[in-house]
Scaffold this motif. Structure first.
Motif, mmCIF file in Angstrom:
data_model
loop_
_atom_site.group_PDB
_atom_site.id
_atom_site.type_symbol
_atom_site.label_atom_id
_atom_site.label_comp_id
_atom_site.label_asym_id
_atom_site.label_seq_id
_atom_site.Cartn_x
_atom_site.Cartn_y
_atom_site.Cartn_z
ATOM 1 N N ARG A 1 0.824 -1.213 0.000
ATOM 2 C CA ARG A 1 0.000 0.000 0.000
ATOM 3 C C ARG A 1 0.858 1.264 0.000
ATOM 4 O O ARG A 1 0.694 2.164 0.829
ATOM 5 C CB ARG A 1 -0.947 0.003 1.203
ATOM 6 C CG ARG A 1 -1.892 -1.199 1.253
ATOM 7 C CD ARG A 1 -2.888 -1.064 2.376
ATOM 8 N NE ARG A 1 -3.785 0.060 2.163
ATOM 9 C CZ ARG A 1 -4.744 0.423 3.025
ATOM 10 N NH1 ARG A 1 -4.901 -0.269 4.156
ATOM 11 N NH2 ARG A 1 -5.520 1.454 2.767
ATOM 12 N N CYS B 1 4.757 4.664 2.417
ATOM 13 C CA CYS B 1 3.538 4.095 2.970
ATOM 14 C C CYS B 1 2.605 5.217 3.386
ATOM 15 O O CYS B 1 3.029 6.356 3.607
ATOM 16 C CB CYS B 1 3.860 3.189 4.164
ATOM 17 S SG CYS B 1 4.393 4.065 5.648
ATOM 18 N N GLU B 2 1.329 4.889 3.517
ATOM 19 C CA GLU B 2 0.341 5.906 3.842
ATOM 20 C C GLU B 2 0.577 6.527 5.216
ATOM 21 O O GLU B 2 0.253 7.689 5.450
ATOM 22 C CB GLU B 2 -1.067 5.299 3.779
ATOM 23 C CG GLU B 2 -1.470 4.855 2.375
ATOM 24 C CD GLU B 2 -2.860 4.243 2.350
ATOM 25 O OE1 GLU B 2 -3.446 4.088 3.447
ATOM 26 O OE2 GLU B 2 -3.347 3.930 1.251
ATOM 27 N N SER C 1 2.119 11.498 4.731
ATOM 28 C CA SER C 1 1.614 12.807 5.151
ATOM 29 C C SER C 1 2.659 13.587 5.943
ATOM 30 O O SER C 1 2.871 14.788 5.703
ATOM 31 C CB SER C 1 0.347 12.631 5.990
ATOM 32 O OG SER C 1 -0.141 13.876 6.426
ATOM 33 N N SER D 1 2.056 4.807 -1.580
ATOM 34 C CA SER D 1 1.476 5.900 -2.354
ATOM 35 C C SER D 1 2.580 6.845 -2.792
ATOM 36 O O SER D 1 3.656 6.892 -2.182
ATOM 37 C CB SER D 1 0.428 6.655 -1.530
ATOM 38 O OG SER D 1 1.005 7.164 -0.340
#
Length: 217
Positions: free
Chosen positions: A30, A64-65, A69, A32
């Motif tokens: 997963r 990774c998620e 951020s 991104s």
């Protein structure tokens, strides 16, 4: 310990190759894409005017998620554009002034009112200004600890891109994935007076001496 990798863009075959895992935690699922902007300040002048602007480009890399951020926020805080550079300079000036006041208070019993009168913002304004410096400095430290992949700047007229990696193993894997573009690159030498940190230290030293005599006058 972080590592700065220099990658020659003209030696790449079809773009930058990134290791297939998160540079922060090593997760492989997963992932991104994180977009990182490289902002370059530009200046041109003639006899009657000076023009200052910015040029912006970007690269994408997988994370990774969970860490994507925080890495994006960290890069925003460390951005090299005019606004963020001035804001960080204000943070460092505030931090310097608060440290200077603490030293003068311990060594010469200076009161807060002296600094407030010098700055012209009152006692409450001075306390807020000092708090801004410390909070801002802690924020910058957080950003540096969370910018796992941080494009720094272009060198050699845009032919070489410098990227800082916090994870040295990830940096080693990155160099292997782009071996032709990262091996045997000469780091451009910078004379001491062209290094911005030389002028920053010199400016802080001069400001310290001037401030001491101004407040004592």
């Amino acid at each position: 310990m972080s590592e700065v990798v220099h990658i020659a863009l003209n030696r790449l075959d079809g773009g930058i190759n990134w290791p297939g895992r998160c540079p922060a935690c090593g997760a492989t699922g997963r992932l991104s894409n994180v977009k990182a902007y490289i902002v370059r300040s530009t200046a041109s002048y003639n006899v009657v005017s000076v023009s200052i602007g910015e040029k912006e480009s970007s690269i994408n890399f997988p994370m990774c998620e969970t860490h994507a951020s925080s890495n994006e926020w960290a890069l925003t805080l460390l951005e090299g554009g005019v606004f963020m550079t001035v804001l960080r300079a204000l943070v460092y000036f505030s931090l310097f002034m608060s440290c200077f006041f603490l030293y003068q208070k311990l060594a010469h019993h200076m009161v807060l009112l002296d600094v407030a009168n010098f700055l012209g913002i009152g006692k409450v304004g001075t306390i807020i200004f000092f708090a801004f410096g410390w909070l801002g400095y802690l924020t910058v430290l957080w950003a540096k600890r969370n910018a796992n992949v941080r494009p720094l700047k272009y060198k050699e007229n845009g032919k070489v891109l410098a990227i800082r990696f916090l994870n040295k193993q990830y940096a080693a894997d990155f160099k292997r994935a782009n071996s032709r573009a990262t091996q045997k690159l000469k780091k451009p030498s910078t004379t001491f007076f062209r290094n911005p940190w030389f002028w920053i230290v010199l400016g802080i030293g001069a400001a310290s001496v001037a401030l001491f005599y101004l407040i004592r006058a």
